[in-house]
Motif scaffolding. Structure first.
Motif, short mmCIF file in Angstrom:
data_model
loop_
_atom_site.label_atom_id
_atom_site.label_comp_id
_atom_site.label_asym_id
_atom_site.label_seq_id
_atom_site.Cartn_x
_atom_site.Cartn_y
_atom_site.Cartn_z
N ARG A 36 28.76 33.82 -21.71
CA ARG A 36 28.08 32.80 -22.52
C ARG A 36 28.76 31.44 -22.37
O ARG A 36 28.10 30.41 -22.23
N LYS A 72 22.78 20.76 -24.77
CA LYS A 72 23.08 21.02 -26.18
C LYS A 72 24.46 20.54 -26.62
O LYS A 72 24.70 20.38 -27.81
N TRP A 73 25.39 20.30 -25.67
CA TRP A 73 26.76 20.01 -26.12
C TRP A 73 27.53 18.97 -25.32
O TRP A 73 28.52 18.44 -25.83
N GLN A 103 21.61 24.45 -21.18
CA GLN A 103 22.67 24.63 -22.18
C GLN A 103 23.58 23.40 -22.25
O GLN A 103 24.04 23.03 -23.33
N LEU A 106 30.53 22.16 -28.54
CA LEU A 106 30.43 23.42 -27.80
C LEU A 106 30.71 24.60 -28.74
O LEU A 106 30.01 25.62 -28.69
N LEU A 142 28.05 27.57 -29.34
CA LEU A 142 28.35 28.96 -28.97
C LEU A 142 28.42 29.88 -30.19
O LEU A 142 28.06 31.05 -30.09
N ALA A 150 27.30 28.00 -20.54
CA ALA A 150 27.25 26.71 -21.24
C ALA A 150 27.78 25.59 -20.34
O ALA A 150 27.34 24.44 -20.44
#
Length: 169
Positions: A34, A47-48, A44, A163, A167, A38
């Motif tokens: 995972r 998102k961060w 992904q 992050l 996560l 990221a």
């Protein structure tokens, strides 16, 4: 658990011989796959990537040696002095993947439009943590100035807060 340290090369005259680097260690309550995804999947990364309070406008990633990555962010940097007015800016970073080992290593060159003369290298090592999560050992090196190292240290530390939320949220 979080560890952050900066390694300075000493006097400014020595910077060319010993580039500056930053090291950040974080543990995430998430499996290595995972965390790796990221770092390497554009949907992904959206998102961060980028400091807290900043929006990721674009993320591209061809995560194989020789493949390219690019991230575009927009936000308002903190003023450097009381006289500075906050102004929203857009910035891009990009580079080439040097090494990819699924679920354990991501290494790439880093260039950014806010530091056009600087090419640095990011290394992300992932391993199992004792609590069943993932330990991330992050190094970003070959900065040309202490100011660049310090700014990137602040930016990455803030992005890693995002992050963690992504996560573990």
């Amino acid at each position: 658990m979080s560890t952050t340290q900066m390694q300075y090369a000493g006097a400014a005259a020595e910077l060319a011989e010993e580039p500056l680097s930053i090291y950040i260690s974080r543990t995430f309550r998430a499996p290595r796959q995972r965390v790796f995804e990221a770092w390497t999947r554009p949907e992904q990364m959206l998102k961060w990537r980028g400091p807290e309070g900043w929006e990721v406008l674009e993320a591209q990633s061809d995560s194989r040696p020789g493949g390219e990555h690019r991230v575009v962010v927009r936000g308002t940097p903190k003023p450097r002095s009381e006289a500075d007015r906050p102004v929203e800016v857009t910035g891009a970073s990009w580079g080439t993947y040097l090494d990819i080992e699924p679920y354990s290593l991501v290494r790439f060159t880093w260039r950014a439009d806010w530091a056009p003369d600087e090419e640095s290298v990011v290394t992300v090592r992932l391993s199992d943590s004792q609590d069943g999560g993932t330990l991330m050992d992050f190094t970003h090196d070959k900065f040309l100035t202490p100011q660049s190292a310090q700014g990137h240290n602040q930016g990455w530390s803030s992005a890693f807060n995002k992050l963690t939320k992504f996560l573990e949220g």
